[in-house]
Design a protein around this motif. Structure first.
Motif, short mmCIF file in Angstrom:
data_model
loop_
_atom_site.label_atom_id
_atom_site.label_comp_id
_atom_site.label_asym_id
_atom_site.label_seq_id
_atom_site.Cartn_x
_atom_site.Cartn_y
_atom_site.Cartn_z
N ASP A 104 0.96 -1.26 -0.05
CA ASP A 104 -0.09 -0.12 -0.02
C ASP A 104 0.97 1.15 -0.07
OD1 ASP A 104 -1.81 2.17 0.85
OD2 ASP A 104 -3.08 0.51 1.28
N PRO A 105 0.53 2.07 -0.80
CA PRO A 105 1.69 3.39 -1.00
C PRO A 105 1.66 4.21 0.36
CG PRO A 105 -0.36 3.64 -2.25
CD PRO A 105 -0.28 2.12 -1.94
N MET A 106 0.67 4.11 1.00
CA MET A 106 0.49 4.90 2.29
C MET A 106 1.78 4.79 3.25
SD MET A 106 -2.72 3.36 4.43
CE MET A 106 -2.52 4.66 5.67
N TYR A 107 2.19 3.36 3.18
CA TYR A 107 3.25 2.92 3.81
C TYR A 107 4.72 2.91 3.42
CZ TYR A 107 -0.45 0.37 6.11
OH TYR A 107 -1.70 0.07 6.77
N VAL B 2 8.46 -0.31 2.65
CA VAL B 2 8.49 -1.24 3.82
C VAL B 2 9.86 -1.97 3.87
CG1 VAL B 2 7.04 -2.82 5.03
CG2 VAL B 2 5.98 -1.15 3.66
N PHE B 3 10.28 -2.42 2.67
CA PHE B 3 11.47 -3.45 2.92
C PHE B 3 12.66 -2.81 1.95
CE2 PHE B 3 7.40 -5.73 2.18
CZ PHE B 3 7.40 -6.70 3.21
N ASP B 4 13.59 -3.43 2.51
CA ASP B 4 14.90 -3.11 1.91
C ASP B 4 14.96 -3.45 0.53
OD1 ASP B 4 15.98 -1.71 4.24
OD2 ASP B 4 17.01 -3.32 4.93
N ASN B 5 15.56 -3.01 -0.30
CA ASN B 5 15.73 -3.44 -1.72
C ASN B 5 16.97 -4.17 -2.01
OD1 ASN B 5 13.59 -2.19 -3.39
ND2 ASN B 5 14.52 -0.22 -3.30
N TYR B 6 17.75 -4.21 -0.95
CA TYR B 6 18.89 -5.28 -1.13
C TYR B 6 18.82 -6.22 0.18
CZ TYR B 6 23.69 -7.25 -1.48
OH TYR B 6 24.65 -8.04 -1.70
N ASP C 231 -0.02 -1.47 -12.26
CA ASP C 231 0.65 -0.64 -11.54
C ASP C 231 2.08 -1.59 -10.97
OD1 ASP C 231 -0.61 2.04 -11.34
OD2 ASP C 231 -2.22 0.64 -10.90
N TRP C 232 3.33 -1.04 -11.61
CA TRP C 232 4.61 -1.72 -11.47
C TRP C 232 4.97 -0.96 -10.21
CZ3 TRP C 232 6.11 -5.98 -13.74
CH2 TRP C 232 7.39 -6.52 -13.71
N VAL C 233 5.43 -1.66 -9.13
CA VAL C 233 5.79 -1.32 -7.67
C VAL C 233 7.17 -0.58 -7.75
CG1 VAL C 233 5.78 -1.16 -5.25
CG2 VAL C 233 3.78 -2.20 -6.48
N TYR C 234 7.59 0.75 -7.56
CA TYR C 234 8.95 0.95 -7.50
C TYR C 234 9.02 1.71 -6.04
CZ TYR C 234 9.95 0.29 -12.43
OH TYR C 234 10.16 -0.38 -13.56
N ARG C 235 9.86 1.36 -5.22
CA ARG C 235 9.85 2.17 -3.88
C ARG C 235 11.32 2.13 -3.48
NH1 ARG C 235 4.66 0.98 -1.54
NH2 ARG C 235 3.43 1.19 -3.43
N VAL D 193 7.91 6.53 -2.93
CA VAL D 193 6.67 5.90 -3.79
C VAL D 193 6.91 6.30 -5.49
CG1 VAL D 193 4.29 5.53 -4.28
CG2 VAL D 193 5.31 5.55 -1.90
N ARG D 194 7.56 5.63 -6.12
CA ARG D 194 7.83 5.97 -7.66
C ARG D 194 7.03 4.90 -8.46
NH1 ARG D 194 12.06 4.42 -9.17
NH2 ARG D 194 12.98 3.44 -7.63
N ASP D 195 5.87 4.23 -8.15
CA ASP D 195 5.13 3.48 -9.00
C ASP D 195 4.77 3.80 -10.17
OD1 ASP D 195 5.28 2.50 -6.31
OD2 ASP D 195 3.10 1.98 -6.13
N LYS D 196 4.72 2.93 -11.18
CA LYS D 196 4.51 3.25 -12.71
C LYS D 196 3.23 2.32 -13.25
CE LYS D 196 7.87 5.90 -13.22
NZ LYS D 196 7.82 7.61 -13.61
N THR D 197 2.39 3.44 -13.83
CA THR D 197 1.16 2.56 -14.61
C THR D 197 1.57 2.17 -15.81
OG1 THR D 197 -0.24 3.86 -13.15
CG2 THR D 197 -1.33 2.70 -15.24
N LEU D 198 1.40 0.88 -16.17
CA LEU D 198 2.14 0.18 -17.53
C LEU D 198 0.75 -0.42 -18.07
CD1 LEU D 198 4.77 0.30 -15.70
CD2 LEU D 198 5.26 -1.68 -16.74
N THR D 199 0.85 -0.68 -19.68
CA THR D 199 -0.22 -1.56 -20.12
C THR D 199 0.25 -2.99 -19.66
OG1 THR D 199 1.37 -2.12 -22.15
CG2 THR D 199 -0.09 -0.05 -21.86
#
Length: 344
Positions: free
Chosen positions: A170-173, A176-180, A249-253, A280-286
């Motif tokens: 949820d983008p409001m959070y 949440v997790f480390d990317n590495y 929506d592809w999640v980028y955090r 929050v850098r999520d992208k909307t994709l086809t």
């Protein structure tokens, strides 16, 4: 046919939904659960657990016992196969690995053994999960379709390897997790979770089909599709009851990861909720663009011999491919909106 105990506790609302379903090779029964611990009000607005069973003198007129789901099937293997599909259907509603790791088991039904479930240890075998009726609905729709069953089993395998539930996305959070993650055990599980999740897309026949002779893009820098390749995947989406106008929506955090920087072309426009902050850098994709991203992760990062980039797979990479497979299955079954409205 013999009866098999599932140890699944079902409330009245779900019991009514299950009773409306029919199957060719099995029958679902709903019998009062054996421990006499699970109760709910007649209107379904409240429920309770009375450990050790309920004293009959304390039972109110507006209370009823909950049911246990019983399967009638030719063999225990048939019953186990059904319960596995049911489990996968529950995961499509809410992808939480605890549904796998704390799930139930099948035993042959013997009414004379019901009294054993008043024992606290045996009582713990009984499990109450949400969305059992929706899982039964999924099973009804796909049980004779090998491709869809295998798609769900692959999805379940992926979730069981490593995953997080949608609340954490949820983008409001924010992030949440480390990317590495330093641990190579995680890199391996994450890679195979991506492979299994992408295989869901392949099982549905919705992968992008391109080659050196038939390239995916006319210009990979700008994201200009080869129109023949794009039309091919769009036609297969439509044939699968999935609109090619559907988006994902592809999640980028957090900060861009090494893998994010490698994926080419870089598709999408800012999702509407990016207002929640820089993390929050999520992208909307086809859907076609999302399948491309998923195939890139599978082909160049996760599959075959691991490379230097494999260690940079983030939990969000895994979540994205899993979520795409989930969305495609539910839309193919025309159940996405029904899943959203299931509690209304």
């Amino acid at each position: 046919m013999p009866k098999f105990r599932t140890h699944l506790i079902i409330n009245k609302r779900d019991s009514d939904k299950i009773k409306a379903l029919s199957f060719n090779n099995i029958k679902l029964d709903l019998l009062p659960e054996p421990s006499k611990c699970y109760w709910e009000s007649l209107d379904g607005r409240s429920s309770s657990i009375s450990y050790g069973g309920r004293d009959p003198e304390t039972i109110r007129e507006d209370e009823i016992p909950l049911n246990e789901l019983i399967i009638e099937a030719a063999t225990e293997e048939v019953a186990e196969d059904f319960i596995s599909i049911l489990q996968g259907g529950m995961l499509l509603v809410f992808p939480d690995a605890s549904i796998i790791h704390k799930f139930i088991f099948i035993t042959e039904y013997d009414e004379s053994r019901n009294k054993l479930y008043t024992d606290e240890h045996i009582f713990s075998y009984l499990k109450k999960f949400d969305n059992v009726s929706f899982g039964c609905l999924i099973a009804q729709k796909i049980i004779r379709d090998n491709q869809l069953v295998y798609a769900i089993e692959k999805y379940k395998t992926s979730i069981g390897l490593t995953s997080f539930n949608p609340y954490s996305a949820d983008p409001m959070y924010g992030k949440v997790f480390d990317n590495y993650d330093f641990k190579r055990e995680y890199h391996t599980k994450a890679a195979f979770a991506i492979i299994a999740a992408f295989s869901v897309i392949e099982e549905l026949g919705l992968e992008i089909r391109s080659s050196q002779k038939r390239p995916r893009f006319l210009n990979s820098a700008t994201g200009e599709w080869n129109p023949d390749v794009l039309l091919d995947v769009q036609e297969r989406l439509n044939e699968s009851n999935i609109s090619d106008r559907l988006t994902f929506d592809w999640v980028y955090r957090g900060d861009p990861t090494r893998i994010e920087k490698e994926i080419k072309p870089y598709f999408g426009f800012d999702s509407e909720w990016t207002k929640y902050g820089e993390a929050v850098r999520d992208k909307t994709l086809t859907i076609a663009e999302a399948v491309h991203n998923a195939s890139y992760l599978r082909n160049f990062i996760a599959a075959h011999k691991f490379n230097e980039l494999t260690q940079y797979i983030s939990p969000y990479d895994v979540f994205n491919v899993q979520s795409l497979g989930r969305k495609l299955i539910l839309n193919k079954l025309n159940l996405w909106q029904a899943m959203l409205d299931r509690n209304k």
